[in-house]
Design a protein around this motif. Structure first.
Motif, PDB file in Angstrom:
ATOM      1  N   CYS A 155      -1.034   6.343  -4.141  1.00  0.00           N
ATOM      2  CA  CYS A 155      -0.265   5.491  -3.217  1.00  0.00           C
ATOM      3  C   CYS A 155       0.490   6.330  -2.180  1.00  0.00           C
ATOM      4  O   CYS A 155       1.176   7.286  -2.529  1.00  0.00           O
ATOM      5  N   ILE A 156       0.351   5.966  -0.910  1.00  0.00           N
ATOM      6  CA  ILE A 156       1.071   6.690   0.152  1.00  0.00           C
ATOM      7  C   ILE A 156       2.289   5.881   0.641  1.00  0.00           C
ATOM      8  O   ILE A 156       2.850   6.170   1.689  1.00  0.00           O
ATOM      9  N   LYS A 157       2.646   4.855  -0.092  1.00  0.00           N
ATOM     10  CA  LYS A 157       3.828   4.035   0.200  1.00  0.00           C
ATOM     11  C   LYS A 157       3.848   3.558   1.658  1.00  0.00           C
ATOM     12  O   LYS A 157       4.844   3.700   2.361  1.00  0.00           O
ATOM     13  N   CYS A 158       2.714   3.039   2.083  1.00  0.00           N
ATOM     14  CA  CYS A 158       2.636   2.567   3.474  1.00  0.00           C
ATOM     15  C   CYS A 158       3.166   1.148   3.620  1.00  0.00           C
ATOM     16  O   CYS A 158       3.324   0.650   4.729  1.00  0.00           O
ATOM     17  N   TYR A 159       3.388   0.462   2.515  1.00  0.00           N
ATOM     18  CA  TYR A 159       3.876  -0.926   2.482  1.00  0.00           C
ATOM     19  C   TYR A 159       2.853  -1.933   3.009  1.00  0.00           C
ATOM     20  O   TYR A 159       3.185  -3.084   3.265  1.00  0.00           O
ATOM     21  N   GLY A 160       1.619  -1.472   3.193  1.00  0.00           N
ATOM     22  CA  GLY A 160       0.583  -2.384   3.698  1.00  0.00           C
ATOM     23  C   GLY A 160       0.358  -3.564   2.765  1.00  0.00           C
ATOM     24  O   GLY A 160       0.190  -4.699   3.217  1.00  0.00           O
ATOM     25  N   CYS A 161       0.369  -3.305   1.453  1.00  0.00           N
ATOM     26  CA  CYS A 161       0.118  -4.383   0.480  1.00  0.00           C
ATOM     27  C   CYS A 161       1.219  -5.427   0.567  1.00  0.00           C
ATOM     28  O   CYS A 161       0.974  -6.628   0.488  1.00  0.00           O
ATOM     29  N   ILE A 214      -6.622   1.379  -4.001  1.00  0.00           N
ATOM     30  CA  ILE A 214      -6.103   1.097  -5.347  1.00  0.00           C
ATOM     31  C   ILE A 214      -6.516  -0.335  -5.726  1.00  0.00           C
ATOM     32  O   ILE A 214      -6.338  -1.251  -4.921  1.00  0.00           O
ATOM     33  N   PHE A 254       7.799   1.255  -8.451  1.00  0.00           N
ATOM     34  CA  PHE A 254       7.441   0.677  -7.157  1.00  0.00           C
ATOM     35  C   PHE A 254       6.449  -0.479  -7.319  1.00  0.00           C
ATOM     36  O   PHE A 254       6.663  -1.590  -6.854  1.00  0.00           O
ATOM     37  N   HIS A 255       5.360  -0.204  -8.024  1.00  0.00           N
ATOM     38  CA  HIS A 255       4.315  -1.220  -8.129  1.00  0.00           C
ATOM     39  C   HIS A 255       4.686  -2.336  -9.097  1.00  0.00           C
ATOM     40  O   HIS A 255       4.263  -3.470  -8.916  1.00  0.00           O
ATOM     41  N   LEU A 312      -5.558  -3.114  -6.619  1.00  0.00           N
ATOM     42  CA  LEU A 312      -4.310  -3.855  -6.850  1.00  0.00           C
ATOM     43  C   LEU A 312      -4.547  -5.229  -7.454  1.00  0.00           C
ATOM     44  O   LEU A 312      -3.747  -5.714  -8.254  1.00  0.00           O
ATOM     45  N   CYS A 343      -5.211  -1.851   1.332  1.00  0.00           N
ATOM     46  CA  CYS A 343      -4.724  -0.578   0.781  1.00  0.00           C
ATOM     47  C   CYS A 343      -5.598   0.608   1.247  1.00  0.00           C
ATOM     48  O   CYS A 343      -6.776   0.682   0.906  1.00  0.00           O
ATOM     49  N   PRO A 344      -5.013   1.543   1.994  1.00  0.00           N
ATOM     50  CA  PRO A 344      -5.814   2.682   2.467  1.00  0.00           C
ATOM     51  C   PRO A 344      -6.179   3.642   1.337  1.00  0.00           C
ATOM     52  O   PRO A 344      -7.067   4.477   1.499  1.00  0.00           O
ATOM     53  N   ALA A 345      -5.499   3.523   0.200  1.00  0.00           N
ATOM     54  CA  ALA A 345      -5.788   4.424  -0.927  1.00  0.00           C
ATOM     55  C   ALA A 345      -6.796   3.806  -1.903  1.00  0.00           C
ATOM     56  O   ALA A 345      -7.110   4.394  -2.931  1.00  0.00           O
TER      57      ALA A 345
HETATM   58  S1  SF4 Z   1      -1.151  -0.513   0.466  1.00  0.00           S
HETATM   59 FE1  SF4 Z   1      -1.802   0.945  -1.116  1.00  0.00          FE
HETATM   60  S2  SF4 Z   1      -1.025   2.909  -0.408  1.00  0.00           S
HETATM   61 FE2  SF4 Z   1       0.077   1.338   0.750  1.00  0.00          FE
HETATM   62  S3  SF4 Z   1       1.960   0.959  -0.461  1.00  0.00           S
HETATM   63 FE3  SF4 Z   1       0.427  -0.535  -1.136  1.00  0.00          FE
HETATM   64  S4  SF4 Z   1      -0.556   0.450  -2.901  1.00  0.00           S
HETATM   65 FE4  SF4 Z   1       0.515   2.063  -1.792  1.00  0.00          FE
END
Ligand code: SF4
Ligand code: SF4
Ligand code: SF4
Length: 272
Positions: A163-169, A227, A201-202, A229, A223-225
């Motif tokens: 996770c790069i904590k981009c807050y996209g999700c 994951i 966080f998650h 989810l 999610c760019p990583a």
């Molecule tokens: S979109 Fe993916 S990388 Fe970005 S905060 Fe959510 S889980 Fe982390």
């Protein structure tokens, strides 16, 4: 007639009765959400790519409190609107649903159990296309069920390390609309730290999604990583169904069991 042509034709018939219809429109760069106004040419209205429209409905209704709008909505958009309506994010009485049924292929792609919009209970709307059976769950959900506790922990640790904590999700999720987000509170999530603390966080987001997540898959697609989810959210949805007998997005009148009711801010249908 293809479903897209059919949808354009119905939208064209309906548009003069409304102040606008929100849908996806083809653009030079690709496609984007667009509010078609009476008199507009609807040939640009497309059903692909899919784009979550529920949060944009909320935005438009806030900006234009008198407007009567329509929206071309997939099943997951309608489920999202139902949960949002319960928490006063959208007003069903000012929203006509042009509900588009997804195909079996689309349901398989999304592991979607409920690929057609459910319109019962919504004040006004219609179904476009044929209702097809839902698809089975993500194969990882079944695999996860067989894992021992320690394996499960390792699985998520491995995933969330990316996770790069981009807050996209969070940003794409139609059910994430709190004004003050716990994920931005330094007490819970230390700023500047990557990967974000495991599992806080998650888990914070997952817990906040219990009895809200409508399985639209947008968080995972964003999610760019990469994951998975929705495996986490599907597991939570399963628990909510089994333990609380609640299916988010299924019924406009069903009160969400985990939501706190405040005397001065009752949920939809509650009176004090
Ligand atoms: S979109 Fe993916 S990388 Fe970005 S905060 Fe959510 S889980 Fe982390
Ligand atoms: S999640 Fe279900 S309703 Fe939404 S686009 Fe996918 S198949 Fe359609
Ligand atoms: S699938 Fe993801 S984006 Fe969609 S409602 Fe659930 S948590 Fe939100």
């Amino acid at each position: 007639m293809s479903q897209e042509t059919d949808t354009r034709a119905r939208a064209a018939e309906k548009l003069p009765e409304l102040d606008g219809i929100l849908a996806v429109r083809r653009t030079v760069e690709g496609a984007a959400p667009y509010l078609f106004r009476p008199g507009d040419d609807l040939t640009g209205l497309v059903l692909e790519p899919r784009y979550p429209l529920a949060s944009i409905v909320a935005l438009l209704q806030r900006r234009h409190p008198e407007a009567r709008l329509g929206v071309v909505a997939r099943g997951c958009d309608v489920r999202a609107l139902v949960e949002m309506a319960k928490r006063h994010q959208v007003d069903p009485d000012r929203l006509y649903l042009l509900g588009v049924a997804c195909t079996s292929e689309e349901a398989e792609e999304c592991y979607c159990p409920d690929p057609a919009p459910r319109l019962e209970g919504w004040p006004e709307g219609e179904l476009l296309g044929e209702r097809v059976p839902g698809a089975g769950p993500h194969p990882l959900v079944a695999r996860y069920d067989e894992m021992a506790l320690e394996e499960r922990r390792e699985f998520w640790q491995e995933q969330f390390r990316k996770c790069i904590k981009c807050y996209g999700c969070r940003n794409i999720c139609p059910e994430c609309f709190c004004e003050a987000c716990a994920l931005e509170n330094p007490l819970w999530v230390e700023p500047g730290m990557l990967a974000p603390p495991f599992p806080t966080f998650h888990l914070i987001r997952a817990m906040h999604m219990a009895n809200r997540c409508v399985g639209c898959r947008q968080c995972e697609l964003t999610c760019p990583a990469h994951i998975p989810l929705t495996v986490l959210y599907d597991l939570i949805r399963q628990d909510v169904a089994q333990l609380l007998d609640y299916e988010p997005g299924a019924d406009l009148e069903a009160p969400p069991p985990l939501s706190l009711t405040l005397t001065d801010a009752p949920l939809r249908g509650e009176h004090h």
